[in-house]
Scaffold this motif. Sequence first.
Motif, short mmCIF file in Angstrom:
data_model
loop_
_atom_site.label_atom_id
_atom_site.label_comp_id
_atom_site.label_asym_id
_atom_site.label_seq_id
_atom_site.Cartn_x
_atom_site.Cartn_y
_atom_site.Cartn_z
N UNK A 80 0.84 -1.19 0.00
CA UNK A 80 0.00 0.00 0.00
C UNK A 80 0.88 1.24 0.00
N UNK A 81 0.63 2.15 -0.93
CA UNK A 81 1.26 3.47 -0.91
C UNK A 81 0.35 4.37 -0.09
N UNK A 82 0.90 4.97 0.99
CA UNK A 82 0.14 5.86 1.86
C UNK A 82 0.55 7.30 1.58
N UNK A 83 -0.41 8.13 1.22
CA UNK A 83 -0.13 9.49 0.78
C UNK A 83 -0.94 10.49 1.60
N UNK A 84 -0.26 11.53 2.05
CA UNK A 84 -0.93 12.67 2.69
C UNK A 84 -1.38 13.60 1.57
N UNK A 85 -2.70 13.70 1.29
CA UNK A 85 -3.13 14.53 0.18
C UNK A 85 -3.00 16.02 0.50
N UNK A 86 -2.89 16.83 -0.53
CA UNK A 86 -2.88 18.28 -0.35
C UNK A 86 -4.31 18.77 -0.18
N UNK A 87 -4.54 19.74 0.71
CA UNK A 87 -5.90 20.23 0.92
C UNK A 87 -6.49 20.86 -0.34
N UNK A 88 -7.79 20.70 -0.50
CA UNK A 88 -8.56 21.34 -1.57
C UNK A 88 -8.09 20.97 -2.97
N UNK A 89 -7.57 19.77 -3.13
CA UNK A 89 -7.14 19.29 -4.44
C UNK A 89 -7.56 17.84 -4.60
N UNK A 90 -7.48 17.36 -5.82
CA UNK A 90 -7.60 15.94 -6.11
C UNK A 90 -6.17 15.43 -6.30
N UNK A 91 -5.84 14.32 -5.66
CA UNK A 91 -4.49 13.77 -5.74
C UNK A 91 -4.45 12.60 -6.70
N UNK A 92 -3.48 12.62 -7.61
CA UNK A 92 -3.23 11.49 -8.50
C UNK A 92 -2.02 10.74 -7.97
#
Length: 108
Positions: free
Chosen positions: A85-97
């Motif tokens: 599993x790749x665990x990613x902290x997403x950036x606020x107010x965006x969609x993360x690819x």
Amino acid sequence: MQYLGEPFYVDSGETSLLVQEFRLPVPGPQRVRIDLAITLPGTGGRETDPPIGASMPVLVGWENEAGALHAEDPLILDGGESVWRALVQPAPDTMTEIGIKVEGVSAS
């Protein structure tokens, strides 16, 4: 490299993490690295450099089936049937690819 389903969110206490499960079906050592980008709502464009003042998603780590977290990027893994599993902290107010790049590692 084989993605296992779509990315999904998990609650990690203080924040939500975006998770992409994957498998490396080809046997042998392989180098994996994360390729993260954002899409801003309403623009439809993929950004690999954040707008001024904006944050980018960040790789928290690679998690194996036993739940052990490896923070190195790139990371060398052995291919097989294990689910990672790749665990990613997403950036606020965006969609993360989330993209995962894989290359073979020659035995030395």
